[in-house]
Scaffold this motif. Structure first.
Motif, mmCIF file in Angstrom:
data_model
loop_
_atom_site.group_PDB
_atom_site.id
_atom_site.type_symbol
_atom_site.label_atom_id
_atom_site.label_comp_id
_atom_site.label_asym_id
_atom_site.label_seq_id
_atom_site.Cartn_x
_atom_site.Cartn_y
_atom_site.Cartn_z
ATOM 1 N N ALA A 59 26.271 101.635 11.515
ATOM 2 C CA ALA A 59 25.405 100.566 11.108
ATOM 3 C C ALA A 59 25.102 100.831 9.684
ATOM 4 O O ALA A 59 24.980 102.086 9.144
ATOM 5 C CB ALA A 59 24.097 100.763 11.782
ATOM 6 N N VAL B 246 23.101 99.298 6.341
ATOM 7 C CA VAL B 246 22.007 98.624 5.925
ATOM 8 C C VAL B 246 21.831 98.722 4.475
ATOM 9 O O VAL B 246 21.864 99.751 3.770
ATOM 10 C CB VAL B 246 20.564 99.498 6.500
ATOM 11 C CG1 VAL B 246 19.509 98.582 6.037
ATOM 12 C CG2 VAL B 246 20.624 99.566 7.973
ATOM 13 N N CYS C 93 21.622 94.345 7.895
ATOM 14 C CA CYS C 93 22.232 95.326 8.434
ATOM 15 C C CYS C 93 23.690 94.672 9.127
ATOM 16 O O CYS C 93 23.578 93.604 9.666
ATOM 17 C CB CYS C 93 21.478 95.912 9.649
ATOM 18 S SG CYS C 93 22.361 97.244 10.806
ATOM 19 N N VAL D 276 25.382 104.496 15.086
ATOM 20 C CA VAL D 276 24.242 103.943 15.943
ATOM 21 C C VAL D 276 24.262 104.547 17.202
ATOM 22 O O VAL D 276 25.523 104.504 17.709
ATOM 23 C CB VAL D 276 24.513 102.712 15.450
ATOM 24 C CG1 VAL D 276 25.321 102.081 16.243
ATOM 25 C CG2 VAL D 276 23.099 101.881 16.051
ATOM 26 N N LEU E 114 17.715 96.631 18.709
ATOM 27 C CA LEU E 114 17.874 95.861 17.341
ATOM 28 C C LEU E 114 18.446 94.280 18.091
ATOM 29 O O LEU E 114 18.095 93.341 17.429
ATOM 30 C CB LEU E 114 18.837 96.446 16.675
ATOM 31 C CG LEU E 114 18.374 97.397 15.808
ATOM 32 C CD1 LEU E 114 19.438 97.871 14.904
ATOM 33 C CD2 LEU E 114 17.348 96.867 15.011
ATOM 34 N N LEU F 215 16.488 92.619 9.001
ATOM 35 C CA LEU F 215 15.610 93.691 9.598
ATOM 36 C C LEU F 215 14.258 93.573 8.570
ATOM 37 O O LEU F 215 14.267 92.976 7.606
ATOM 38 C CB LEU F 215 16.347 95.030 9.452
ATOM 39 C CG LEU F 215 17.486 95.207 10.342
ATOM 40 C CD1 LEU F 215 17.819 96.878 9.721
ATOM 41 C CD2 LEU F 215 17.406 94.950 11.754
ATOM 42 N N ASN G 15 19.404 106.187 13.162
ATOM 43 C CA ASN G 15 18.642 105.680 14.378
ATOM 44 C C ASN G 15 16.946 105.435 14.100
ATOM 45 O O ASN G 15 16.453 104.457 14.502
ATOM 46 C CB ASN G 15 18.797 106.435 15.758
ATOM 47 C CG ASN G 15 20.569 106.189 16.135
ATOM 48 O OD1 ASN G 15 21.043 105.129 15.973
ATOM 49 N ND2 ASN G 15 21.209 107.282 16.410
ATOM 50 N N LEU H 163 16.512 102.724 11.581
ATOM 51 C CA LEU H 163 16.665 101.400 12.311
ATOM 52 C C LEU H 163 15.517 101.049 13.094
ATOM 53 O O LEU H 163 15.138 100.076 13.285
ATOM 54 C CB LEU H 163 17.898 101.469 13.141
ATOM 55 C CG LEU H 163 19.383 101.451 12.451
ATOM 56 C CD1 LEU H 163 20.632 101.426 13.011
ATOM 57 C CD2 LEU H 163 19.291 100.004 11.374
ATOM 58 N N TYR H 164 14.938 102.295 13.793
ATOM 59 C CA TYR H 164 13.916 101.995 14.697
ATOM 60 C C TYR H 164 12.624 101.812 13.794
ATOM 61 O O TYR H 164 11.884 100.878 14.086
ATOM 62 C CB TYR H 164 13.487 103.499 15.407
ATOM 63 C CG TYR H 164 12.315 103.314 16.386
ATOM 64 C CD1 TYR H 164 12.624 102.636 17.517
ATOM 65 C CD2 TYR H 164 11.295 103.639 16.155
ATOM 66 C CE1 TYR H 164 11.340 102.176 18.406
ATOM 67 C CE2 TYR H 164 9.873 103.426 16.839
ATOM 68 C CZ TYR H 164 10.156 103.057 18.084
ATOM 69 O OH TYR H 164 8.996 102.709 18.942
ATOM 70 N N ARG I 250 13.112 97.895 13.068
ATOM 71 C CA ARG I 250 13.362 96.732 14.042
ATOM 72 C C ARG I 250 12.433 95.630 14.085
ATOM 73 O O ARG I 250 11.379 95.332 13.472
ATOM 74 C CB ARG I 250 13.302 97.543 15.473
ATOM 75 C CG ARG I 250 11.960 97.905 15.633
ATOM 76 C CD ARG I 250 11.611 98.630 17.182
ATOM 77 N NE ARG I 250 10.662 99.701 17.095
ATOM 78 C CZ ARG I 250 9.529 99.347 17.023
ATOM 79 N NH1 ARG I 250 8.855 98.431 16.776
ATOM 80 N NH2 ARG I 250 8.392 100.472 16.938
#
Length: 153
Positions: free
Chosen positions: A3, A5, A32, A57, A65, A118, A146, A149-150, A153
């Motif tokens: 992933a 970003v 992303c 990821v 996601l 995102l 991760n 990314l969490y 989200r």
């Protein structure tokens, strides 16, 4: 599966950096993309490492996601019914598992937009001028991507 970003903007940067971000389909901050683990993509990521955050990821975060930020053409949400109708997988969870293991590619799902737009991370970035190893938000995260990314989200 990586992933990637985009964390920093590209005003007053080198043309090669801008072109590489364009090839990765990263046009805006907090966008992303998911790229496979190939030498060509790794070379592109290493070139723009001072402008992006990247890492491996996890399937659970990827499924989250895709549910919250996955879009089809016409800006429609990605649903389990759509995945079931257009792929051999039973839903988004199975599709995310297949993506992470390399069984299928992101483009195999018809009409899906390749970029996940995102939200900025909750509680913000620490700093966008240092690498992750130095306490910032840039560069290689590894599995800790991760967590980022969490928060986005």
């Amino acid at each position: 599966m990586y992933a990637v970003v985009q964390v920093r903007g590209v005003v007053k940067t080198n043309r090669e950096i801008k072109d590489t971000l364009k090839m990765l389909r990263l046009h805006h901050v907090n966008h992303c993309v998911l790229v496979p683990d190939t030498p060509a993509y790794l070379g592109m990521i290493r070139k723009v490492k001072d402008f992006v955050a990247y890492g491996e990821v996890d399937q659970e975060i990827l499924a989250t996601l895709l549910r919250t930020r996955g879009r089809l053409t016409g800006d429609e949400r990605l649903t389990d019914d759509y995945v079931r109708a257009h792929t051999p997988y039973a839903g988004i969870d199975e599709f995310a598992t297949a993506l992470c293991s390399g069984e299928t590619a992101f483009r195999d799902l018809a009409e899906i937009k390749p970029v996940l737009r995102l939200h900025p991370p909750r509680k913000g970035y620490k700093t966008i001028k240092r690498t992750f190893q130095q306490g910032g938000a840039l560069g290689y995260y590894g599995p800790e991507i991760n967590d980022l990314l969490y928060k986005m989200r």
